[in-house]
Write a protein that holds these residues in place. Structure first.
Motif, PDB file in Angstrom:
ATOM      1  N   ASP A 227       0.860  -1.173   0.000  1.00  0.00           N
ATOM      2  CA  ASP A 227       0.000   0.000   0.000  1.00  0.00           C
ATOM      3  C   ASP A 227       0.903   1.231   0.000  1.00  0.00           C
ATOM      4  O   ASP A 227       1.510   1.569   1.011  1.00  0.00           O
ATOM      5  N   GLN A 259       1.162   1.370 -11.703  1.00  0.00           N
ATOM      6  CA  GLN A 259       0.002   0.547 -11.373  1.00  0.00           C
ATOM      7  C   GLN A 259      -0.605   0.973 -10.040  1.00  0.00           C
ATOM      8  O   GLN A 259       0.104   1.143  -9.050  1.00  0.00           O
ATOM      9  N   GLY A 260      -1.910   1.176 -10.039  1.00  0.00           N
ATOM     10  CA  GLY A 260      -2.612   1.534  -8.812  1.00  0.00           C
ATOM     11  C   GLY A 260      -2.670   3.010  -8.528  1.00  0.00           C
ATOM     12  O   GLY A 260      -3.359   3.446  -7.602  1.00  0.00           O
TER      13      GLY A 260
END
Length: 338
Positions: A227, A259-260
């Motif tokens: 995260d 990504q993300g």
């Protein structure tokens, strides 16, 4: 038996005289001192040039490796050997000390070195000369998921790159835009790959990375399942930085760069520059510069960062003097006045 022996001796003497008349046993220096590559001599020996880059997970190293591969196929006066290093400050020092003849460095670190300012205070490093501006390097801040602003870095463990690197220069500048200094954070020094690993292990809270985006170390972090967040600068901070430090420009990373990360990340950027030692031969640097621009398609296949490189942009807004070899090329193609 005596007749046979006499015949053998006579034949040996005849052969010896024949070899002498043809020069086979005469001038022992013939061709041995000729390095010009002319007929009858030996080909000129290429000069080996060390190209300093950066850490193995940074853009400098990848760009430098692609440059080495392509250039070594076309250069006649030199050959390149890539070295991974602590980046800008070490690279400039290596040029000054004669350890390296070429390097990729940040334009701001290069300007500081020639002026004897910032981390180069008290010294004037004037041997690293401009060859070509390559691409923008984005000042990127990665952090554990709960951190979303620079203000939240106060009191946190933050990696500012290798000690003395261009990344550390930019980290100090960004902190300054928020009224902070390195004293307001717990400073950690390591390369980009090390910083990403420390983030994954919870050993640091954030890290500065200055490199062409997307950067390998951050791409690996984004796909690790951790995260994490990309910290955006405020527009006020961007305006402060670009006004005080003209070598910085605003360069936002589009959503999806990593990504993300689904929103745009507001950043500033400096420029990656190929430099050469003032001691490097004008002819060698001329050939290198000419070969680079004549083989840009091959370089672009080796690394995407070469796809936006043009001779016009490469010689524009040079932060320091251009190497005479590179200058000759830019003058030859009409970009700079003689």
């Amino acid at each position: 038996m005596k007749k046979k022996l006499a015949l053998v001796l006579a034949m040996a003497v005849t052969a010896s005289l024949a070899l002498t008349s043809c020069g086979g046993g005469g001038d022992t220096t013939s061709g041995s001192g000729n390095t010009s590559g002319s007929q009858g001599g030996t080909p000129a020996q290429k000069q080996n040039l060390v190209l300093d880059t950066g850490g193995t997970t940074g853009t400098y190293y990848a760009v430098g490796s692609a440059f080495q591969t392509t250039m070594n196929n076309v250069l006649t006066l030199s050959s390149l050997t890539t070295a991974n290093t602590g980046a800008s400050k070490q690279n400039i020092q290596d040029i000054t000390d004669g350890v390296a003849q070429l390097a990729i460095v940040q334009s701001d670190a290069l300007a500081y070195a020639h002026a004897g300012e910032s981390l180069f205070e008290g010294t004037v490093e004037d041997k690293a000369l401009w060859v070509a501006g390559l691409y923008n390097e984005t000042v990127q801040i990665t952090a554990t998921g709960g951190i979303t602003s620079v203000e939240e870095l106060r009191g946190k463990s933050v990696c500012v790159g290798d000690q003395g690197s261009g990344t550390e220069f930019n980290a100090i500048q960004v902190l300054e835009a928020y009224g902070m200094t390195e004293d307001d954070i717990n400073v950690v020094y390591t390369d980009f790959g090390g910083a990403s690993e420390m983030l994954k292990q919870g050993q640091i809270d954030a890290a500065f990375t200055v490199a062409g985006a997307p950067t390998t170390a951050i791409t690996e972090l984004a796909t690790s399942g951790m995260d994490f967040s990309m910290v955006s600068l405020t527009q006020e901070a961007v305006d402060y930085l670009t006004e005080k430090y003209p070598f910085l420009v605003q360069e936002n990373l589009p959503a999806g760069t990593y990504q993300g990360v689904d929103t745009e990340t507001v950043c500033v950027a400096t420029k990656a520059v190929l430099v050469a030692s003032a001691d490097a031969s004008e002819d060698v640097v001329y050939e290198l510069t000419k070969a680079m621009f004549e083989n840009m398609d091959a370089l672009g296949e080796g690394h995407d960062k070469f796809k936006g490189v043009t001779a016009e942009l490469a010689c524009a807004n040079a932060a320091v003097d251009i190497h005479p070899g590179a200058l000759r090329y830019y003058q030859e193609i009409g970009l700079l006045a003689e």
